[in-house]
Scaffold this motif. Structure first.
Motif, PDB file in Angstrom:
ATOM      1  N   UNK A  31      -1.302   2.237  -9.796  1.00 10.49           N
ATOM      2  CA  UNK A  31      -2.520   2.795 -10.774  1.00 10.49           C
ATOM      3  C   UNK A  31      -3.036   3.636 -10.060  1.00 10.49           C
ATOM      4  N   UNK A  32      -4.188   4.221  -9.264  1.00  7.29           N
ATOM      5  CA  UNK A  32      -4.669   5.230  -8.675  1.00  7.29           C
ATOM      6  C   UNK A  32      -4.847   4.728  -7.134  1.00  7.29           C
ATOM      7  N   UNK A  33      -4.686   3.246  -6.534  1.00  7.17           N
ATOM      8  CA  UNK A  33      -5.052   3.054  -4.979  1.00  7.17           C
ATOM      9  C   UNK A  33      -3.781   1.485  -4.741  1.00  7.17           C
ATOM     10  N   UNK A  34      -3.311   1.480  -6.292  1.00  2.41           N
ATOM     11  CA  UNK A  34      -2.991   0.110  -5.896  1.00  2.41           C
ATOM     12  C   UNK A  34      -1.389   0.143  -6.723  1.00  2.41           C
ATOM     13  N   UNK A  35      -0.282  -0.383  -5.500  1.00  5.31           N
ATOM     14  CA  UNK A  35       1.062  -0.592  -6.293  1.00  5.31           C
ATOM     15  C   UNK A  35       0.910  -2.113  -6.564  1.00  5.31           C
ATOM     16  N   UNK A  36       2.099  -2.872  -8.301  1.00  2.00           N
ATOM     17  CA  UNK A  36       2.621  -4.155  -8.206  1.00  2.00           C
ATOM     18  C   UNK A  36       3.676  -3.503  -8.342  1.00  2.00           C
ATOM     19  N   UNK A  37       4.168  -4.483  -8.369  1.00  2.00           N
ATOM     20  CA  UNK A  37       5.996  -5.301  -9.223  1.00  2.00           C
ATOM     21  C   UNK A  37       5.758  -7.211  -8.945  1.00  2.00           C
ATOM     22  N   UNK A  38       7.126  -6.957 -10.045  1.00  2.00           N
ATOM     23  CA  UNK A  38       7.370  -8.115 -10.737  1.00  2.00           C
ATOM     24  C   UNK A  38       8.947  -8.427 -10.304  1.00  2.00           C
ATOM     25  N   UNK A  39       9.676  -9.560  -9.688  1.00  2.00           N
ATOM     26  CA  UNK A  39      10.869  -9.497  -9.121  1.00  2.00           C
ATOM     27  C   UNK A  39      10.831 -10.233  -9.271  1.00  2.00           C
ATOM     28  N   UNK A  40      12.192 -11.073 -10.621  1.00  2.00           N
ATOM     29  CA  UNK A  40      13.010 -11.807 -11.048  1.00  2.00           C
ATOM     30  C   UNK A  40      14.409 -12.546 -10.014  1.00  2.00           C
ATOM     31  N   UNK A  41      14.467 -12.927  -8.777  1.00  2.00           N
ATOM     32  CA  UNK A  41      15.570 -13.381  -8.101  1.00  2.00           C
ATOM     33  C   UNK A  41      15.746 -14.138  -8.249  1.00  2.00           C
ATOM     34  N   UNK A  54       4.431  -8.911  -5.984  1.00  2.00           N
ATOM     35  CA  UNK A  54       3.638  -8.134  -4.890  1.00  2.00           C
ATOM     36  C   UNK A  54       3.079  -7.219  -4.710  1.00  2.00           C
ATOM     37  N   UNK A  55       1.977  -6.739  -3.939  1.00  2.00           N
ATOM     38  CA  UNK A  55       1.085  -5.392  -3.966  1.00  2.00           C
ATOM     39  C   UNK A  55       1.000  -4.566  -2.955  1.00  2.00           C
ATOM     40  N   UNK A  56       0.679  -3.612  -2.688  1.00  2.00           N
ATOM     41  CA  UNK A  56       0.524  -2.322  -1.560  1.00  2.00           C
ATOM     42  C   UNK A  56       0.253  -1.295  -1.877  1.00  2.00           C
ATOM     43  N   UNK A  57      -0.851  -0.301  -1.344  1.00  2.00           N
ATOM     44  CA  UNK A  57      -1.215   0.830  -1.147  1.00  2.00           C
ATOM     45  C   UNK A  57       0.136   1.401  -2.201  1.00  2.00           C
ATOM     46  N   UNK A  58      -1.035   1.625  -3.492  1.00  2.00           N
ATOM     47  CA  UNK A  58       0.147   2.954  -4.141  1.00  2.00           C
ATOM     48  C   UNK A  58       0.918   4.611  -3.502  1.00  2.00           C
ATOM     49  N   UNK A  59      -0.458   4.507  -2.310  1.00  2.00           N
ATOM     50  CA  UNK A  59       0.466   5.935  -1.344  1.00  2.00           C
ATOM     51  C   UNK A  59       2.048   5.555  -1.524  1.00  2.00           C
ATOM     52  N   UNK A  60       2.943   4.217  -0.657  1.00  2.00           N
ATOM     53  CA  UNK A  60       3.854   3.290  -0.218  1.00  2.00           C
ATOM     54  C   UNK A  60       4.725   4.134  -0.750  1.00  2.00           C
ATOM     55  N   UNK A  61       4.466   3.700  -2.861  1.00  2.00           N
ATOM     56  CA  UNK A  61       5.518   3.600  -3.603  1.00  2.00           C
ATOM     57  C   UNK A  61       6.095   5.159  -3.830  1.00  2.00           C
ATOM     58  N   UNK A  62       7.489   5.126  -3.055  1.00  2.00           N
ATOM     59  CA  UNK A  62       8.311   6.340  -2.929  1.00  2.00           C
ATOM     60  C   UNK A  62       8.494   6.846  -4.270  1.00  2.00           C
ATOM     61  N   UNK A  63       8.503   8.116  -5.464  1.00  2.00           N
ATOM     62  CA  UNK A  63       8.212   8.005  -5.849  1.00  2.00           C
ATOM     63  C   UNK A  63       8.433   6.844  -7.426  1.00  2.00           C
ATOM     64  N   UNK A  64       7.101   6.461  -6.784  1.00  2.00           N
ATOM     65  CA  UNK A  64       6.365   5.519  -7.637  1.00  2.00           C
ATOM     66  C   UNK A  64       7.549   4.003  -7.596  1.00  2.00           C
ATOM     67  N   UNK A  65       8.050   4.040  -6.881  1.00  2.00           N
ATOM     68  CA  UNK A  65       8.867   2.782  -6.738  1.00  2.00           C
ATOM     69  C   UNK A  65       8.672   2.109  -5.120  1.00  2.00           C
ATOM     70  N   UNK A  66       8.584   1.202  -5.219  1.00  2.00           N
ATOM     71  CA  UNK A  66       9.024   0.168  -3.579  1.00  2.00           C
ATOM     72  C   UNK A  66       9.273  -1.490  -4.283  1.00  2.00           C
TER      73      UNK A  66
END
Length: 155
Positions: A31-41, A54-66
């Motif tokens: 989203x504008x300022x937040x990256x969210x991911x759900x991982x099945x391990x 997990x979450x991080x600032x959106x700016x940390x996701x390179x090419x929309x992926x982290x």
């Protein structure tokens, strides 16, 4: 079909309408300022699996992926208040035995997919994440120091 692949599919059906995209065994959204991911391990020891959020600032996701492991806020599904112990049992190695695949998927959708989607639907920015960490995810949460400062400064 493995427990992990079934869980990935069920979670995807629940979160894709919220704007999540698939990457391997993960679903992510920026989203504008937040990256969210759900991982099945998948477990190292058997066919059971874990669901990591997990979450991080959106700016940390390179090419929309982290990857989830590099995010600044991380926790497992069992930290969500809305997921019952009965739901968590569905992630076990033997959870699909003795029931049809349709019954198993239906139980997963109700007890895992729906609570995850409901939780994620309410978190589109840093303020939402801060509120959720204070109410819906009360324990066993890793929050990186930088993210703690960012959340503390969010109104």
């Amino acid at each position: 079909m493995t427990v992990q692949s079934t869980v990935v599919r069920v979670i995807g059906e629940a979160v894709k309408p919220l704007g999540f995209q698939r990457h391997g065994h993960s679903w992510y959204r920026v989203t504008s300022n937040l990256y969210a991911v759900i991982n099945v391990q998948k477990s190292r020891w058997d066919e059971s699996c874990y669901v990591n959020i997990a979450f991080s600032p959106a700016s940390q996701a390179e090419n929309s992926w982290l990857p989830e492991s590099k995010c600044q806020v991380r926790f497992r599904l069992d930290s969500l208040k809305s997921v019952t112990p009965e739901g968590l049992l569905l992630l076990g190695a033997d959870s699909g035995r003795g029931v049809t695949e349709v019954e198993f998927r239906s139980s997963l959708a109700e007890k895992i997919g729906a609570p995850v989607a409901l939780f994620m639907s309410g978190i589109t920015g840093l303020g939402d994440l801060k509120d959720a960490l204070g109410s819906a995810v009360p324990e066993r949460v890793f929050v990186h120091r930088e993210m703690r400062s960012l959340l503390d400064s969010t109104g």
